[in-house]
Scaffold this motif. Sequence first.
Motif, PDB file in Angstrom:
ATOM      1  N   ALA A 148      44.779  35.265  75.747  1.00  0.00           N
ATOM      2  CA  ALA A 148      45.257  34.677  77.013  1.00  0.00           C
ATOM      3  C   ALA A 148      46.245  33.656  76.751  1.00  0.00           C
ATOM      4  O   ALA A 148      47.265  33.492  77.814  1.00  0.00           O
ATOM      5  CB  ALA A 148      43.995  33.775  77.747  1.00  0.00           C
ATOM      6  N   SER A 149      46.373  33.038  75.773  1.00  0.00           N
ATOM      7  CA  SER A 149      47.268  31.945  75.212  1.00  0.00           C
ATOM      8  C   SER A 149      48.527  32.721  75.161  1.00  0.00           C
ATOM      9  O   SER A 149      49.528  32.144  75.428  1.00  0.00           O
ATOM     10  CB  SER A 149      46.808  31.260  73.905  1.00  0.00           C
ATOM     11  OG  SER A 149      45.570  30.543  74.127  1.00  0.00           O
ATOM     12  N   LEU A 203      41.703  38.342  81.366  1.00  0.00           N
ATOM     13  CA  LEU A 203      42.776  37.703  80.902  1.00  0.00           C
ATOM     14  C   LEU A 203      43.652  36.822  81.716  1.00  0.00           C
ATOM     15  O   LEU A 203      44.047  35.731  81.017  1.00  0.00           O
ATOM     16  CB  LEU A 203      43.094  38.579  80.018  1.00  0.00           C
ATOM     17  CG  LEU A 203      42.482  39.309  78.686  1.00  0.00           C
ATOM     18  CD1 LEU A 203      43.055  40.326  77.927  1.00  0.00           C
ATOM     19  CD2 LEU A 203      41.823  38.085  77.750  1.00  0.00           C
ATOM     20  N   GLU A 204      44.208  37.489  82.558  1.00  0.00           N
ATOM     21  CA  GLU A 204      45.181  36.866  83.323  1.00  0.00           C
ATOM     22  C   GLU A 204      44.533  35.466  84.036  1.00  0.00           C
ATOM     23  O   GLU A 204      45.432  34.477  84.069  1.00  0.00           O
ATOM     24  CB  GLU A 204      45.820  37.791  84.505  1.00  0.00           C
ATOM     25  CG  GLU A 204      46.523  38.850  83.905  1.00  0.00           C
ATOM     26  CD  GLU A 204      47.119  39.979  84.647  1.00  0.00           C
ATOM     27  OE1 GLU A 204      46.628  39.781  85.853  1.00  0.00           O
ATOM     28  OE2 GLU A 204      47.684  40.590  84.303  1.00  0.00           O
ATOM     29  N   ASP A 205      43.329  35.568  84.486  1.00  0.00           N
ATOM     30  CA  ASP A 205      42.773  34.344  85.144  1.00  0.00           C
ATOM     31  C   ASP A 205      42.673  33.158  84.149  1.00  0.00           C
ATOM     32  O   ASP A 205      42.911  32.031  84.254  1.00  0.00           O
ATOM     33  CB  ASP A 205      41.275  34.828  85.703  1.00  0.00           C
ATOM     34  CG  ASP A 205      41.533  35.457  86.900  1.00  0.00           C
ATOM     35  OD1 ASP A 205      42.643  35.549  87.669  1.00  0.00           O
ATOM     36  OD2 ASP A 205      40.741  36.281  87.361  1.00  0.00           O
ATOM     37  N   LEU A 206      42.134  33.702  83.031  1.00  0.00           N
ATOM     38  CA  LEU A 206      41.888  32.729  81.768  1.00  0.00           C
ATOM     39  C   LEU A 206      43.262  32.171  81.383  1.00  0.00           C
ATOM     40  O   LEU A 206      43.603  31.074  80.877  1.00  0.00           O
ATOM     41  CB  LEU A 206      41.277  33.342  80.560  1.00  0.00           C
ATOM     42  CG  LEU A 206      41.056  32.429  79.317  1.00  0.00           C
ATOM     43  CD1 LEU A 206      40.062  31.275  79.809  1.00  0.00           C
ATOM     44  CD2 LEU A 206      40.477  33.563  78.205  1.00  0.00           C
ATOM     45  N   ALA A 207      44.240  33.083  81.347  1.00  0.00           N
ATOM     46  CA  ALA A 207      45.845  32.609  81.094  1.00  0.00           C
ATOM     47  C   ALA A 207      46.189  31.439  81.889  1.00  0.00           C
ATOM     48  O   ALA A 207      46.996  30.557  81.494  1.00  0.00           O
ATOM     49  CB  ALA A 207      46.607  33.658  81.036  1.00  0.00           C
ATOM     50  N   LEU A 208      46.137  31.820  83.164  1.00  0.00           N
ATOM     51  CA  LEU A 208      46.552  30.645  84.121  1.00  0.00           C
ATOM     52  C   LEU A 208      45.549  29.344  84.066  1.00  0.00           C
ATOM     53  O   LEU A 208      46.326  28.281  83.939  1.00  0.00           O
ATOM     54  CB  LEU A 208      46.232  31.286  85.720  1.00  0.00           C
ATOM     55  CG  LEU A 208      46.482  30.371  86.927  1.00  0.00           C
ATOM     56  CD1 LEU A 208      48.118  30.147  86.945  1.00  0.00           C
ATOM     57  CD2 LEU A 208      46.054  30.859  88.109  1.00  0.00           C
ATOM     58  N   SER A 209      44.252  29.420  83.648  1.00  0.00           N
ATOM     59  CA  SER A 209      43.456  28.171  83.428  1.00  0.00           C
ATOM     60  C   SER A 209      44.133  27.535  82.204  1.00  0.00           C
ATOM     61  O   SER A 209      44.230  26.216  82.068  1.00  0.00           O
ATOM     62  CB  SER A 209      42.287  28.573  83.098  1.00  0.00           C
ATOM     63  OG  SER A 209      41.307  27.347  82.660  1.00  0.00           O
ATOM     64  N   ILE A 210      44.600  28.215  81.041  1.00  0.00           N
ATOM     65  CA  ILE A 210      44.806  27.756  79.995  1.00  0.00           C
ATOM     66  C   ILE A 210      46.329  26.937  80.156  1.00  0.00           C
ATOM     67  O   ILE A 210      46.785  25.843  79.672  1.00  0.00           O
ATOM     68  CB  ILE A 210      45.049  28.927  78.780  1.00  0.00           C
ATOM     69  CG1 ILE A 210      43.752  29.195  78.112  1.00  0.00           C
ATOM     70  CG2 ILE A 210      46.037  28.342  77.765  1.00  0.00           C
ATOM     71  CD1 ILE A 210      43.536  30.335  77.231  1.00  0.00           C
ATOM     72  N   GLN A 262      41.760  42.931  82.055  1.00  0.00           N
ATOM     73  CA  GLN A 262      43.150  42.362  82.091  1.00  0.00           C
ATOM     74  C   GLN A 262      43.205  41.437  82.920  1.00  0.00           C
ATOM     75  O   GLN A 262      43.885  40.242  82.887  1.00  0.00           O
ATOM     76  CB  GLN A 262      44.256  43.544  82.429  1.00  0.00           C
ATOM     77  CG  GLN A 262      45.606  43.150  82.337  1.00  0.00           C
ATOM     78  CD  GLN A 262      46.000  42.438  80.977  1.00  0.00           C
ATOM     79  OE1 GLN A 262      45.688  43.023  79.979  1.00  0.00           O
ATOM     80  NE2 GLN A 262      46.852  41.444  80.693  1.00  0.00           N
ATOM     81  N   LYS A 263      42.423  41.687  84.314  1.00  0.00           N
ATOM     82  CA  LYS A 263      42.471  40.652  85.230  1.00  0.00           C
ATOM     83  C   LYS A 263      41.734  39.191  84.679  1.00  0.00           C
ATOM     84  O   LYS A 263      42.500  38.214  85.162  1.00  0.00           O
ATOM     85  CB  LYS A 263      41.761  41.219  86.444  1.00  0.00           C
ATOM     86  CG  LYS A 263      41.407  40.161  87.759  1.00  0.00           C
ATOM     87  CD  LYS A 263      42.910  39.686  88.257  1.00  0.00           C
ATOM     88  CE  LYS A 263      42.904  39.154  89.606  1.00  0.00           C
ATOM     89  NZ  LYS A 263      42.040  37.729  89.444  1.00  0.00           N
TER      90      LYS A 263
END
Length: 293
Positions: A92-93, A53-60, A50-51
């Motif tokens: 992540a999106s 995914l959240e990091d990737l979500a922020l990058s996206i 989950q962490k």
Amino acid sequence: MNKKKPTGLGKGIEALFQDNTVDTSKENVVEIKVSQIKPNPYQPRHRFDQKALEDLALSIKNSGVFQPIIVRQPDPEVAAYQLLTGERRLRASKIAQQKLIPAIIRDVNEEQMMEIAVLENLQREDLTTLEEAEAYNMLMTRLDLTQAQVAQRLGKSRPYIANYLRILGLPPEVKEMLEDHKLSMGQARTLLSVNRKPELIKLARKAVAESMTVRQLEQAAAKINGQNGTKKKRVQRKSPFVRASEGQLQEKFGTPVSIVNSTRKKGKGKIEIEYLSTADLNRILALLDVDLD
């Protein structure tokens, strides 16, 4: 059950599946709605960090999605795409509340979709031991394949596939230990040698609590089974004909098969067919044309 002609993964798979190491710039990339994408029903991976995914979500959210996901042609009944590869990017999106995502659309059938889902995760080593075992079992049961056929299509040896499938026979509590990385693959395989389920679970708990090595587990399992070296069970020698017959049966059923001759009456004996789960049992019964419905 309908037989499907095996189609080796090595034949044409590059035209169906490309991971991040392959250039997809020559393919047509389109923007499609995130809400129109259904998950891959054959995704063998169940756990996602989950962490991460959240990091990737922020990058996206800040920079967008650089590598397009790959989807299957829309389902005509619901006008939705089915995801082939890019599960983390899609998740992540959604976390980043993106409405659109870049995608490449490919026309593949159900069998290819299943194989791609398994192969992508195997190539990236994203699967846990249990997820990998379940993925092999899914290919066998859904595509009506033997262990040898799965091994050939995925570039593995048959013993490698067989060892993973055996893991599915572990009690749920022990599977959870394996999934949580408290037990290794080697430890899990050793535990399978314990004949009684309660003793197996007890030994698994001890292995975790005391950080036992595989060698220590082997010794403990042998002691539990009464095979500590003081009494050895007489091993029945099998003729070349029997061994060859076992091999042919194993290829047919895709699971270990043992032919045991009677020690009391010549010409009598039994055939033992091992199954690893309810789904595996149903697959074997189908091969025997046994219908329990």
